[in-house]
Design a protein around this motif. Structure first.
Motif, short mmCIF file in Angstrom:
data_model
loop_
_atom_site.label_atom_id
_atom_site.label_comp_id
_atom_site.label_asym_id
_atom_site.label_seq_id
_atom_site.Cartn_x
_atom_site.Cartn_y
_atom_site.Cartn_z
N LEU A 112 -6.65 0.98 5.15
CA LEU A 112 -6.32 1.36 3.79
C LEU A 112 -7.29 0.88 2.82
O LEU A 112 -7.78 1.43 1.92
N ALA A 120 0.85 -1.13 -0.19
CA ALA A 120 0.00 0.13 -0.07
C ALA A 120 0.83 1.08 0.06
O ALA A 120 1.89 1.19 0.57
N VAL A 121 0.34 2.35 -0.74
CA VAL A 121 1.26 3.52 -0.51
C VAL A 121 0.45 4.61 -0.20
O VAL A 121 -1.12 4.56 -0.70
N ALA A 128 -9.91 3.05 0.46
CA ALA A 128 -9.76 3.00 -0.94
C ALA A 128 -11.05 2.66 -1.73
O ALA A 128 -11.34 3.01 -2.76
N PHE A 148 -3.68 0.51 -3.05
CA PHE A 148 -3.03 -0.97 -2.97
C PHE A 148 -2.75 -1.15 -4.26
O PHE A 148 -3.16 -0.73 -5.45
N LEU A 199 -5.55 -0.13 -7.10
CA LEU A 199 -6.74 0.32 -6.84
C LEU A 199 -6.60 1.49 -5.92
O LEU A 199 -6.00 1.42 -4.76
#
Lengths: 362, 283
Positions: B18, A282-283, B22, A300, A315
């Protein structure tokens, strides 16, 4: 460690208000085929003692010197179609209505680069990097908003691995600075059709130019074992560039995402399979060197590599994409399909974009 | 709980955070103005009008008011893309050679018979108009029902004050809207004239319907004058050219308007005058 992770998670849950009409999903001059496919999780892949790891710089580490030529472009068949029809003066009412209704925002970006690599050091020249976006509003009183920027860059990058005897079995620390000189010119226009009838075109367009130097810095560690993630923090354009134009008006579409300081932080893991390896992670994207978190672009990503073929999926809230990269010794070819949307009112609906890559190693 | 478990849970927590971020539905909420802009792009003019009329937030730069005005115009069926050449034709020197000007009679001397003098002014005006009749071609013909929307668009654009940054644009838009209004009234005066055939002044006189003239003519002239007034405001702010022929038309309109105001002819006098003209020129 646990506290750091909790801090990151808590920071993410705080919503940061979006502002302006910043053009996003641009191919930046620091981009690589892999960074675009993974939304900046990895910039290159490196085999360390047979273990594949993500690295935050675009250049593979090579023992001997080599030269490579690279071209990356983001294209959109609808945008090209509009350009083609405008050029051929093949515009009619129903076509323009469709443009206003569904295709009133378009953007393109890309660059060409020549690189000379020797061991951990790279000297590169970007003769042309371009980014442009336009938006049409209001069929009853048509407004045109556009911005385009061209620049050249000369860049020197290097990477140092700092092995610590206590941890060298697990990880390698690294620090990778880049310094570059740029020469940039941009044009923008925000006017309506009535303005275009009453004002000379040169008075409707703002032109700017800027020359200067800046630097990027990446640091972190690359893991050598399964359970430990590779971690990277990457700062882009660390120094704020002085404004070239004190009297210029703010533009409807901004290229801050391309010119202002920003940073990202990533964690990634590698799993080796019987056939090939996977990297996932993940970033988190930070605006203005983590002054705020850009949640829309935090992502991700997943990579599967087998032999010379790599496949990618990524994504984030505003972009989902998949693509492939074929890496022969002498050349690389890649394609990426992306379904994306800008974070702001620039773009009402998601659009499909494709990114094409090619590189030649001499 | 040992260290490995704690670490795994931390990773899991981070990954879930996360993932939730997202996968969250795009939350960038649009302001009313942005929403209205989007609806106008989608030609949902009535929705945009309702939204903007009910928005009581401050409109410091006048952008919202101008958008509302354009939404009214859009609802009336006015599309600047179609009518651009009409607008620019009034304002700037065309690169293509202008149509050959026909002979315009010199301004008549005021004679004892005011009605005859008025007839001469009308004649002069129609000749000037005939020279520019090609411009009326690209004006969209509005239905009777859409007229109030155009009037509302004009009133809304007029409400933008000089201090607001969209003032010049609003004045430009007023030029355009008033010219549309003018063109429509004129087309009503000449219901049987085909402007695609570049009609002469005689065609206009013969195609004129006296009854329609009475209903539409003064309004047409008022709209034209409002357009010229708005144009004057812009001209004082930015260098612009008005076509020579349009200046002639403006002069002609002004004389006519003045005469109407001075003489105040009644309906039967005007009917008499128009019938007289038609008897003289039309077979």
């Amino acid at each position: 460690m646990k506290n750091i992770l909790l801090f990151i998670a808590l920071t993410l849950s705080v919503h940061t208000p979006l502002k302006g009409f910043e053009l996003q999903h641009i191919v930046e001059p620091s981009a690589s085929m892999i960074s675009l496919q993974t939304q900046n999780l990895c910039h290159s892949l490196y085999e360390q003692k047979g273990h594949l790891v993500c690295l935050p710089w675009s250049n593979p580490i090579v023992d001997t010197g080599k030269i490579s030529l690279l071209a990356i472009a983001k294209t959109n068949e609808k945008g090209l179609g509009i350009y083609q029809r405008a050029r051929d003066k093949d515009l009619n009412q129903s076509f323009l209505e469709e443009v206003f209704r569904n295709e009133n925002f378009q953007d393109i970006s890309g660059f060409a680069e020549a690189r000379a690599l020797y061991k951990n050091t790279v000297f590169s020249i970007i003769p042309l990097h371009f980014a442009a976006g336009f938006k049409l509003n209001n069929p009853s009183l048509p407004e045109v908003h556009f911005i385009e920027q061209r620049q050249t860059q000369i860049k020197l990058s290097t990477t140092w691995f700092l092995d610590n005897p206590l941890t060298e079995e697990w990880m390698s620390y690294f620090i990778a600075p880049s310094i570059y000189h740029f020469d940039r010119a941009s044009s923008s226009g925000d006017y309506d059709v009535l303005d275009s009838a009453t004002t000379p075109y040169k008075d409707l367009v703002q032109n700017r130019s800027l020359k200067g130097a800046n630097a990027d810095l990446a640091l972190g560690w690359s893991s050598k074992i399964l359970w430990l993630p590779s971690v990277t923090v990457h700062g882009y354009r660390l120094f704020k560039e002085s404004s070239d134009c004190s009297t210029c008006l703010p533009t409807y579409i901004s290229l801050d995402s391309l010119n202002a300081p920003k940073a990202d932080a990533s964690v990634s893991w590698t799993i080796d399979h019987s056939f090939g390896s996977s990297v996932f992670g993940a970033v988190i994207q930070g605006k203005r060197l983590f002054k705020s978190i850009d949640q829309d672009q935090s992502a991700f990503a997943y990579i599967y590599k087998i032999s010379r073929l790599q496949s990618y999926a990524s994504l984030s809230q505003n972009q989902r994409s998949f693509g492939f990269l074929f890496d022969a010794n002498l050349y690389q070819l890649g394609i990426q399909y992306s379904n994306e949307i800008q974070a702001t009112a620039l773009q009402p609906k998601r659009i499909n974009q494709s990114y094409a890559y090619t590189a030649l190693v001499l | 709980m040992n260290w490995t478990n704690a670490r795994r849970r931390s990773y899991l927590f981070l990954a879930l955070s996360l993932l939730l971020e997202a996968c969250q539905h795009k939350s960038a909420s649009l302001s009313n103005l942005e929403k209205a802009e989007q609806w106008v792009n989608e030609r949902r003019f009535q929705d945009a009008i309702t939204l903007l009329e009910n928005d009581v937030s401050k409109d410091a730069d006048g952008h919202r008011t101008l958008l509302l005005s354009s939404a009214y115009a859009g609802a009336a069926g006015i599309n600047l893309i179609d009518s651009y050449s009409f607008f620019s034709g009034f304002l700037i020197e065309s690169n293509s050679p202008p149509p050959k000007p026909r002979k315009i009679p010199s301004t008549p001397d005021k004679q004892k018979d005011n009605l005859q003098y008025l007839a001469q002014l009308v004649q002069a005006y129609l000749m000037t108009l005939a020279n520019e009749s090609h411009l009326l071609l690209s004006i969209p013909r509005l239905t009777k029902e859409s007229r109030p929307q155009l009037t509302q668009a004009i009133l809304t654009a007029e409400s933008i004050a000089k201090e607001q940054s969209t003032y010049v644009r609003a004045r430009q838009y007023l030029v355009f809207l008033n010219l549309i209004q003018f063109g429509n009234y004129m087309k009503n005066v000449f219901p049987s004239v085909d402007f695609a055939e570049n009609p002469s002044a005689i065609d206009l006189i013969c195609g004129m319907e006296p009854q329609s003239f009475l209903v539409n003519f003064e309004q047409a002239i008022s709209s034209f004058q409002a357009a010229v007034l708005a144009l004057g405001d812009i001209q004082s702010m930015k260098p612009m050219k008005m076509r020579t022929q349009i200046q002639e038309l403006t002069g002609s309109v002004e004389s006519l308007k003045k005469q109407f105001e001075t003489d105040r002819p009644n309906l039967s006098q005007i009917s008499l005058m128009l019938n007289g003209m038609q008897q003289s020129y039309c077979p």
